[in-house]
Design an enzyme around this catalytic site. Structure first.
Site, short mmCIF file in Angstrom:
data_model
loop_
_atom_site.label_atom_id
_atom_site.label_comp_id
_atom_site.label_asym_id
_atom_site.label_seq_id
_atom_site.Cartn_x
_atom_site.Cartn_y
_atom_site.Cartn_z
N GLU A 58 37.43 41.90 44.88
CA GLU A 58 38.10 41.95 46.18
C GLU A 58 39.46 42.63 46.05
OE1 GLU A 58 40.18 38.84 49.34
OE2 GLU A 58 38.93 38.08 47.71
N ASP A 72 40.29 46.14 47.90
CA ASP A 72 41.40 46.19 48.85
C ASP A 72 42.27 47.42 48.59
OD1 ASP A 72 43.39 44.99 50.80
OD2 ASP A 72 44.59 45.00 48.98
N ASN A 123 36.47 39.33 52.78
CA ASN A 123 36.66 39.29 51.33
C ASN A 123 35.51 39.96 50.59
OD1 ASN A 123 38.96 37.82 51.86
ND2 ASN A 123 38.06 35.84 51.32
N GLU A 131 35.48 43.78 50.92
CA GLU A 131 36.37 44.43 49.96
C GLU A 131 35.79 44.36 48.55
OE1 GLU A 131 40.80 43.92 51.87
OE2 GLU A 131 39.93 42.17 50.87
#
Length: 245
Positions: free
Chosen positions: A61, A65, A130, A133
Site C-alpha cells: 500500500e 501510494d 488501501n 494502492e
C-alpha cells in the site's frame, strides 16, 4: 530472459481462477501471483514469512501510494501547463483522496479478492482504497512502472479525472472571487500592468489583493487572461476559506 519463461503458471485451480480474474481486471497478464496474493492479504490473518516478517498488503500500500501520486502528478503537469504548484497539489489531492480511492476500490470490487479473518461486512471502509494502492504496488513489483502507468490511466484517469469537475465547474474565477469578496464584505483589487520583460510580445501582469494583502499574481498575453490566472490562484490559495463561507 525470455518473457514466456518468466511467467509463473498457476499451480492449482484456485490460483488458476485468481490468475484469470486478475488478467481480466488488469488488462494484461500477471507474472508472479505471490505479489498480488500479498496485496489482498489482511493483517488479521497474522501470516509471516520464513524470516518472521508480516505478510499483508500494508507495505505494498505504501509503495502503491507513491507510484499513484507520481503518475497523477505527471498527468496533471502535462494536462494543465498553466497550473502552478499550489493548483497542481490541490488537484492531485482531490484525485488521490481517501474517499475517491475507496470508491475506486469499490467500483473494481477488489474486496472479493481479500483474505481476512474479519468478515467483509465489518472491515473498515478504507480497506477499499488501501487494497487499490496495494494492487498498484504489486503491479509495480511484478511488471514495472509502465504497466502501473497503463493501469492507472485506464482505471483512474480515463473514467474519473475530469479537470473541470474537479475544479468545481467554475466558469470564471475572477467572477467567483469578486462575488465571494462582496458577500464577505472584503475589499478586493485587480491591479494590472504591462510586463513584457525580454519578450517581444506584449504581456500583462495582474496582482490581486484582498483587504490590502496581495494574494496572487497572474501573467498572460492579455489582461483578461492574466486576471483569470491570478483569480484562479487566489481561489486555490483560499479554497478552504471560500468554500466554508
Amino acid at each position: 530472459m525470455n518473457f514466456l519463461r518468466r511467467i509463473v503458471k498457476p499451480q492449482n485451480k484456485a490460483d488458476e481462477n485468481f490468475y484469470y480474474e486478475l488478467k481480466e481486471l488488469l488488462n494484461f497478464k500477471p507474472i508472479k501471483l505471490s505479489y498480488y496474493k500479498k496485496a489482498f492479504t489482511h493483517r488479521s490473518l497474522k501470516l509471516v514469512d520464513s524470516n518472521g516478517r508480516p505478510i499483508n498488503y500494508e507495505r505494498l500500500e505504501f509503495l502503491g501510494d507513491a507510484i499513484l501520486g507520481t503518475v497523477i502528478a505527471s498527468y496533471l503537469f502535462k494536462k494543465v501547463p498553466e497550473g502552478d504548484e499550489g493548483y497542481l497539489t490541490q488537484m492531485r489531492s482531490k484525485i488521490v483522496s481517501r474517499e475517491h480511492l475507496n470508491n475506486l476500490g469499490k467500483d473494481l470490487e477488489l474486496i472479493r479478492f481479500v483474505k481476512s479473518n474479519i468478515s467483509k461486512e465489518h472491515v473498515s471502509n478504507n480497506i477499499h482504497g488501501n487494497i487499490f494502492e496495494a494492487l498498484i504496488g504489486a503491479i509495480y513489483l511484478d511488471r514495472g512502472y509502465n504497466y502501473c502507468h497503463q493501469f492507472i490511466y485506464e482505471q483512474v484517469i480515463m473514467p474519473y479525472v475530469d479537470i473541470e469537475r474537479l475544479e468545481g465547474k467554475i466558469s470564471s474565477y475572477k467572477g467567483f472571487v469578486i462575488e465571494w469578496c462582496q458577500k464577505q464584505k472584503k475589499k478586493y483589487k485587480f491591479e494590472s500592468y504591462e510586463d513584457s520583460g525580454n519578450q517581444s510580445k506584449k504581456h500583462f501582469s495582474v496582482r490581486v489583493s484582498i483587504d490590502g494583502n496581495i494574494i496572487a499574481k497572474g501573467r498572460a498575453t492579455s489582461k483578461k487572461k492574466a486576471e483569470e490566472i491570478a483569480a484562479k490562484r487566489v481561489y486555490f490559495a483560499m479554497q478552504n476559506q471560500m468554500l466554508k463561507s
